[in-house]
Design a protein around this motif. Sequence first.
Motif, PDB file in Angstrom:
ATOM      1  N   VAL A  24       0.842  -1.186   0.000  1.00 45.62           N
ATOM      2  CA  VAL A  24       0.000   0.000   0.000  1.00 45.62           C
ATOM      3  C   VAL A  24       0.882   1.243   0.000  1.00 45.62           C
ATOM      4  O   VAL A  24       1.821   1.351   0.806  1.00 45.62           O
ATOM      5  CB  VAL A  24      -0.913   0.067   1.240  1.00 45.62           C
ATOM      6  N   GLN A  25       0.579   2.183  -0.882  1.00 50.70           N
ATOM      7  CA  GLN A  25       1.204   3.502  -0.840  1.00 50.70           C
ATOM      8  C   GLN A  25       0.211   4.450  -0.166  1.00 50.70           C
ATOM      9  O   GLN A  25      -0.870   4.712  -0.693  1.00 50.70           O
ATOM     10  CB  GLN A  25       1.521   4.009  -2.244  1.00 50.70           C
ATOM     11  N   TYR A  26       0.560   4.922   1.025  1.00 51.53           N
ATOM     12  CA  TYR A  26      -0.284   5.884   1.735  1.00 51.53           C
ATOM     13  C   TYR A  26       0.163   7.303   1.417  1.00 51.53           C
ATOM     14  O   TYR A  26       1.364   7.592   1.345  1.00 51.53           O
ATOM     15  CB  TYR A  26      -0.200   5.668   3.243  1.00 51.53           C
ATOM     16  N   ILE A  27      -0.817   8.184   1.253  1.00 58.94           N
ATOM     17  CA  ILE A  27      -0.583   9.608   1.048  1.00 58.94           C
ATOM     18  C   ILE A  27      -1.416  10.336   2.095  1.00 58.94           C
ATOM     19  O   ILE A  27      -2.629  10.082   2.220  1.00 58.94           O
ATOM     20  CB  ILE A  27      -1.017  10.055  -0.365  1.00 58.94           C
ATOM     21  N   GLY A  28      -0.788  11.244   2.848  1.00 60.52           N
ATOM     22  CA  GLY A  28      -1.576  11.883   3.899  1.00 60.52           C
ATOM     23  C   GLY A  28      -1.013  13.180   4.419  1.00 60.52           C
ATOM     24  O   GLY A  28      -0.035  13.731   3.899  1.00 60.52           O
ATOM     25  N   ASP A  29      -1.633  13.661   5.487  1.00 60.76           N
ATOM     26  CA  ASP A  29      -1.278  14.939   6.108  1.00 60.76           C
ATOM     27  C   ASP A  29      -0.660  14.702   7.478  1.00 60.76           C
ATOM     28  O   ASP A  29      -0.019  13.665   7.705  1.00 60.76           O
ATOM     29  CB  ASP A  29      -2.511  15.851   6.174  1.00 60.76           C
ATOM     30  N   SER A  30      -0.856  15.625   8.404  1.00 62.68           N
ATOM     31  CA  SER A  30      -0.230  15.489   9.724  1.00 62.68           C
ATOM     32  C   SER A  30      -0.750  14.293  10.506  1.00 62.68           C
ATOM     33  O   SER A  30      -0.048  13.761  11.372  1.00 62.68           O
ATOM     34  CB  SER A  30      -0.443  16.768  10.546  1.00 62.68           C
ATOM     35  N   TYR A  31      -1.966  13.845  10.216  1.00 59.28           N
ATOM     36  CA  TYR A  31      -2.482  12.642  10.869  1.00 59.28           C
ATOM     37  C   TYR A  31      -1.608  11.440  10.496  1.00 59.28           C
ATOM     38  O   TYR A  31      -1.310  10.582  11.335  1.00 59.28           O
ATOM     39  CB  TYR A  31      -3.915  12.358  10.436  1.00 59.28           C
ATOM     40  N   THR A  77       0.943  19.317  -2.050  1.00 62.72           N
ATOM     41  CA  THR A  77      -0.438  18.856  -1.902  1.00 62.72           C
ATOM     42  C   THR A  77      -0.411  17.328  -1.979  1.00 62.72           C
ATOM     43  O   THR A  77       0.643  16.730  -2.198  1.00 62.72           O
ATOM     44  CB  THR A  77      -1.343  19.384  -3.037  1.00 62.72           C
ATOM     45  N   PHE A  78      -1.567  16.699  -1.849  1.00 63.53           N
ATOM     46  CA  PHE A  78      -1.606  15.245  -2.026  1.00 63.53           C
ATOM     47  C   PHE A  78      -1.129  14.854  -3.426  1.00 63.53           C
ATOM     48  O   PHE A  78      -0.500  13.812  -3.616  1.00 63.53           O
ATOM     49  CB  PHE A  78      -3.021  14.706  -1.789  1.00 63.53           C
ATOM     50  N   SER A  79      -1.430  15.712  -4.399  1.00 67.98           N
ATOM     51  CA  SER A  79      -1.006  15.445  -5.763  1.00 67.98           C
ATOM     52  C   SER A  79       0.511  15.401  -5.891  1.00 67.98           C
ATOM     53  O   SER A  79       1.067  14.499  -6.519  1.00 67.98           O
ATOM     54  CB  SER A  79      -1.579  16.504  -6.712  1.00 67.98           C
ATOM     55  N   THR A  80       1.204  16.341  -5.276  1.00 57.23           N
ATOM     56  CA  THR A  80       2.671  16.348  -5.381  1.00 57.23           C
ATOM     57  C   THR A  80       3.285  15.191  -4.615  1.00 57.23           C
ATOM     58  O   THR A  80       4.337  14.668  -5.001  1.00 57.23           O
ATOM     59  CB  THR A  80       3.275  17.672  -4.892  1.00 57.23           C
ATOM     60  N   LEU A  81       2.638  14.766  -3.526  1.00 57.17           N
ATOM     61  CA  LEU A  81       3.166  13.624  -2.775  1.00 57.17           C
ATOM     62  C   LEU A  81       3.086  12.338  -3.587  1.00 57.17           C
ATOM     63  O   LEU A  81       3.897  11.429  -3.392  1.00 57.17           O
ATOM     64  CB  LEU A  81       2.415  13.445  -1.449  1.00 57.17           C
ATOM     65  N   LEU A  82       2.125  12.258  -4.489  1.00 55.88           N
ATOM     66  CA  LEU A  82       2.059  11.089  -5.375  1.00 55.88           C
ATOM     67  C   LEU A  82       3.323  10.968  -6.214  1.00 55.88           C
ATOM     68  O   LEU A  82       3.803   9.861  -6.489  1.00 55.88           O
ATOM     69  CB  LEU A  82       0.842  11.192  -6.291  1.00 55.88           C
TER      70      LEU A  82
END
Length: 220
Positions: A24-31, A77-82
């Motif tokens: 699994v590739q997770y993408i997220g924020d401070s959580y 953003t989530f897009s750039t983290l991808l």
Amino acid sequence: LIGIFIFLLICVSSPVYADNKDLVQYIGDSYTQGYSSDGMITGNDVWYVQASHKAGLDYTQESYGGIGFVAELSGKTFSTLLDDGKGKDAKYVVIAGGYNDMAYSYDTIKNKVYETVKKAQTLYPKAKVYVGMTGDSVNKHFKTVIQAYKDGTKEAGGTYITNSENALNGNQSYFSSDGHHPNKYGQRALGETIGGYFMKCNNVPVYTKAASIKIGAGIY
């Protein structure tokens, strides 16, 4: 009653969605970073680690505090983290957030969710793409975010993680002292709920109180 207990034990111990050690590739924020106003949450206490262990999955993650599908910080953003994700051969991509997108309109959020899910499908061609809303659904300001996440994901051909928005469920004991970021108990609720989803356990019917164990937003 015995039959119910046996079914529950099988469901909790044997992943249905996932073959063991799918990535699994997770993408997220401070959580996903494990940020807490009372100190960082690390290791097995972070939600995505717990979810992966519950469902028998390998994992890698990219996360950055303060961002979302729309919300941007330091050019991320989530897009750039991808783009930064290391799991290009992953079987699943899980993009989870919500709090930082709360200030934006339905259309703005939905369109960015759509674009980001489509991008994930291109960058991770072997993966099914999932979106979760990990903010607290009891907060009325999240209603727009939840609907936009669901609709943008569906329109892009992704899958919304059922009940992800209910994991924290307004339970103040799940939050650190700032009232916004989950503590280790909130992280556990997120991990159990999302991990349970990947095991298809989130809708297990329970007919007796004796067989009901409530964890996060699911009944197991």
